[in-house]
Design an enzyme around this catalytic site. Structure first.
Site, PDB file in Angstrom:
ATOM      1  CG  HIS A 107      -1.714   1.250   1.354  1.00  0.00           C
ATOM      2  ND1 HIS A 107      -2.803   1.520   0.570  1.00  0.00           N
ATOM      3  CD2 HIS A 107      -1.518   2.334   2.132  1.00  0.00           C
ATOM      4  CE1 HIS A 107      -3.247   2.720   0.879  1.00  0.00           C
ATOM      5  NE2 HIS A 107      -2.492   3.235   1.819  1.00  0.00           N
TER       6      HIS A 107
ATOM      7  NE  ARG B  47      -4.212 -10.017 -10.569  1.00  0.00           N
ATOM      8  CZ  ARG B  47      -3.374  -8.980 -10.750  1.00  0.00           C
ATOM      9  NH1 ARG B  47      -3.814  -7.754 -10.663  1.00  0.00           N
ATOM     10  NH2 ARG B  47      -2.089  -9.196 -11.004  1.00  0.00           N
TER      11      ARG B  47
ATOM     12  NE  ARG C 245      -6.335 -13.972 -13.786  1.00  0.00           N
ATOM     13  CZ  ARG C 245      -5.316 -13.586 -13.016  1.00  0.00           C
ATOM     14  NH1 ARG C 245      -4.106 -13.500 -13.531  1.00  0.00           N
ATOM     15  NH2 ARG C 245      -5.506 -13.271 -11.757  1.00  0.00           N
TER      16      ARG C 245
ATOM     17  CD  GLU D  44      -0.255 -16.320 -15.517  1.00  0.00           C
ATOM     18  OE1 GLU D  44      -0.340 -15.530 -14.578  1.00  0.00           O
ATOM     19  OE2 GLU D  44      -1.068 -17.240 -15.721  1.00  0.00           O
TER      20      GLU D  44
ATOM     21  CG  ASN E  25       2.972 -10.077 -11.384  1.00  0.00           C
ATOM     22  OD1 ASN E  25       3.749  -9.229 -11.770  1.00  0.00           O
ATOM     23  ND2 ASN E  25       1.703  -9.812 -11.100  1.00  0.00           N
ATOM     24  CG  ASP E  26       2.075 -16.465 -11.730  1.00  0.00           C
ATOM     25  OD1 ASP E  26       2.638 -16.879 -10.701  1.00  0.00           O
ATOM     26  OD2 ASP E  26       0.857 -16.179 -11.777  1.00  0.00           O
TER      27      ASP E  26
ATOM     28  NE  ARG F  98       2.808 -13.889  -7.739  1.00  0.00           N
ATOM     29  CZ  ARG F  98       1.816 -13.671  -8.585  1.00  0.00           C
ATOM     30  NH1 ARG F  98       1.623 -14.484  -9.612  1.00  0.00           N
ATOM     31  NH2 ARG F  98       1.024 -12.646  -8.439  1.00  0.00           N
TER      32      ARG F  98
ATOM     33  CB  CYS G 218      -1.875  -7.862 -17.697  1.00  0.00           C
ATOM     34  SG  CYS G 218      -1.862  -9.649 -17.519  1.00  0.00           S
TER      35      CYS G 218
HETATM   36  C1  PEP Z   1       0.895 -12.257 -13.484  1.00  0.00           C
HETATM   37  O1  PEP Z   1       1.167 -13.405 -13.112  1.00  0.00           O
HETATM   38  O2  PEP Z   1       1.749 -11.439 -13.900  1.00  0.00           O
HETATM   39  C2  PEP Z   1      -0.501 -11.784 -13.445  1.00  0.00           C
HETATM   40  C3  PEP Z   1      -0.853 -10.648 -13.997  1.00  0.00           C
HETATM   41  O3  PEP Z   1      -1.395 -12.557 -12.782  1.00  0.00           O
HETATM   42  P1  PEP Z   1      -1.488 -12.614 -11.165  1.00  0.00           P
HETATM   43  O4  PEP Z   1      -0.551 -11.592 -10.617  1.00  0.00           O
HETATM   44  O5  PEP Z   1      -2.911 -12.370 -10.837  1.00  0.00           O
HETATM   45  O6  PEP Z   1      -1.041 -14.026 -10.903  1.00  0.00           O
HETATM   46 MG    MG Z   2      -0.392 -14.815 -12.716  1.00  0.00          MG
END
Ligand code: PEP
Ligand code: MG
Length: 537
Positions: free
Chosen positions: A183, A271, A307, A396, A419-420, A430, A467
């Site tokens: 935050h 999401r 998604r 991913e 991210n994944d 992560r 994304c």
């Molecule tokens: C990601 O994995 O980058 C993604 C956008 O999905 P989430 O963060 O919801 O796993």
């Molecule tokens: Mg993801």
């Protein structure tokens, strides 16, 4: 040489000020057994919740519109009936009011922990729980900051209620905990307050010392001056079109409302699982259609990429009753749920088609955690048999990253979840703060993988969005455009700055910037090369 502390920079502008250490809050009394009975404890708990809610209203009335919306959302979390019911369960077992709310929130926290978005909500809930417990114990919580001067706040981390009390004197923030999606990071980015988070040695800073907060250099320099700051970039606020569309990430109707006030061109990631976090039974098709219609109606103009449910691993969804797994991030998550929960995915797509028709919005659908072309084809066929959607998948996993050329004619688009993808590419959990350096999007291994996906997507005629959080960094977004990525999707607070960055360069310049990134042999040099290249334009 002046002392330097390393951390994770947030935002693009540096600040110099005087350290103001925020002492850890007064300890709350230990939870105990009730001596007055469950009913009387419930009355005390209700009173404390009402008092904290009233305080949130007061903070909201003193805040700007975006922050006021955050307080509104917090109030809803705090006043959630389900949370109170769980607390009543603990009261019935003999807990006192503080223990009941504390344990109820811990229970919710365990259920929601994992994903950065959920983690942020868990942290918010924990903060609210502390406030309720402080109220029950008669302990005051407040920051009491000076109104004038130039202070750099140093603390463990700052909650929404804390950041709402930031005065104009706060020019910089340093936290020991928290990450790029905390935050504190989100608020500091949104308000252009210089911040460096995740600084292990933050508390070695002494009250009154002059420090430079240098987010671009990912560091704090004791005794530093603004001229020591790593070259900071500013992007002019312009009405010009960005070289690729910038969409917004959302998870709720409230997020959609916030995103619609930005320059976002539609939604690049909705999401959906965020709607089901506390649902203990599966929502019906009608219930889902109503929630989706609310989100679609509020979303910014442009396509809305939805998604399908991404449950499993770090995103537990109670009603799916998923079995315990030894290694859940490598387990049954995302689209892999189709084997056990095909009907739920069909229901989601059916509800989305109803919401699409009702709102007249352009809806694209995509599946998470795809590893094979067969899975992509299975999802695409299912989605096309149910509705009039553009159909895509998330990229991913390294396995599907290597086969984007084979998606020609199978899907209309792909969207990279960095991210994944980082987690699986680097074999680095992560959620493990010790592995932050490997999960840094400036790592050359990730940048090369993104370059391959961009090129293969262009050759196959499949549009390629990004994304993941990396697209919320304006400099990184320019790199993405230069690598052939055709759209990015950022958190609502970052949409405007990312749009400005992508409007300030030409497609040719973005390619130069991407080449500079690819020339970096480690994360630091990739980032430094890019900032130097951008500074030339
Ligand atoms: C990601 O994995 O980058 C993604 C956008 O999905 P989430 O963060 O919801 O796993
Ligand atoms: Mg993801």
């Amino acid at each position: 040489m002046s002392k330097e502390l390393k951390g994770l920079g947030v935002g693009l502008t540096a600040a110099v000020g005087t350290v103001h250490v925020v002492a850890p809050a007064q300890a709350l009394p230990a939870w105990g057994k009730s001596t007055i009975g469950a009913e009387a404890e419930a009355t005390r708990l209700k009173g404390a919740i009402a008092a904290v809610s009233a305080n949130l209203d007061e903070l909201a009335s003193r805040s700007d519109e975006t922050t006021a919306e955050i307080f509104e959302a917090l109030k809803m979390l705090l006043e959630d009936d389900e949370l109170f019911e769980v607390a009543e369960g603990y009261l019935a077992e003999g807990s006192d009011a503080a223990g009941a709310i504390g344990q109820a929130v811990n229970e919710f926290g365990e259920l929601l922990g994992g994903d950065p978005d959920f983690e942020a909500r868990v942290a918010d809930l924990q903060d609210l729980s502390r406030r309720v417990q402080a109220n029950l114990a008669g302990i005051a919580v407040g920051l009491e900051l000076p109104q004038t001067g130039q202070i750099i706040l140093v603390g463990e981390d700052f909650s929404p209620a804390d950041t709402a009390q930031f005065t104009p004197a706060v020019v910089g923030v340093i936290t020991r905990a928290g990450g790029p999606t905390s935050h504190t990071a989100i608020i500091c980015r949104a308000r252009s307050i210089a911040a460096v988070v995740s600084v292990p040695d933050a508390f070695s800073l002494e009250n009154g010392a002059t420090v430079l907060v240098d987010p671009v250099g990912d560091r704090v320099v004791v005794g530093g001056t603004v001229s020591d700051a790593t070259a900071a970039l500013t992007f002019i606020d312009t009405d010009e079109e960005p070289i690729i569309p910038v969409r917004s990430n959302i998870g709720t109707a409230a997020d959609a409302v916030v995103a619609a006030k930005t320059k976002a061109n539609g939604v690049g990631l909705f999401r959906t699982e965020l709607l089901y976090l506390s649902a203990s039974t599966a929502p019906s098709v009608d219930q889902q259609a109503a929630s989706y219609a609310e989100v679609l109606a509020a979303a910014p103009t442009g396509p809305i990429v939805v998604r399908t449910i991404d449950a499993g691993s770090d995103k537990p969804v109670p009603f799916l009753n998923m079995p315990h797994e030894e290694n859940p991030s490598l387990g049954v998550r995302g689209f892999r749920l189709i084997v056990e929960h095909r009907q739920f995915i069909i229901d989601q797509l059916t509800s989305l088609e109803a919401a699409r028709k009702q709102t007249g919005r352009e809806v694209w659908v995509m599946a998470p955690m795809i590893a094979t072309v067969d899975e992509a084809a299975e999802f695409a066929n299912l989605a096309r048999s149910i509705g009039s959607f553009k159909v895509g998948i998330m990229i991913e996993t390294p396995a599907i990253s290597m086969q984007v050329d084979r998606l020609q004619g199978v899907v209309d688009f792909v969207s990279i979840g960095t991210n994944d993808l980082s987690q699986y590419l680097f074999a680095a959990d992560r959620m493990n703060p010790a592995l932050g350096a490997l999960l840094n999007p400036w790592q050359p291994g990730l940048i090369r993988m993104l370059a391959k996906i961009g090129a293969d997507g262009a050759a196959a005629g499949v549009s390629v969005g990004v994304c993941g959080e990396s697209a919320s960094d304006p400099a990184f977004a320019v790199v993405l455009a230069g690598l052939g990525i055709t759209s990015v999707s950022a958190s609502p607070s970052q949409v405007n700055i990312v749009t400005n960055a992508l409007a300030s360069v030409t497609a040719e310049q973005a390619k130069e910037v991407a080449a500079a990134a690819l020339a970096g042999t480690d994360a630091a040099s990739a980032k430094a090369n890019v900032l130097a290249a951008l500074a030339k334009f």
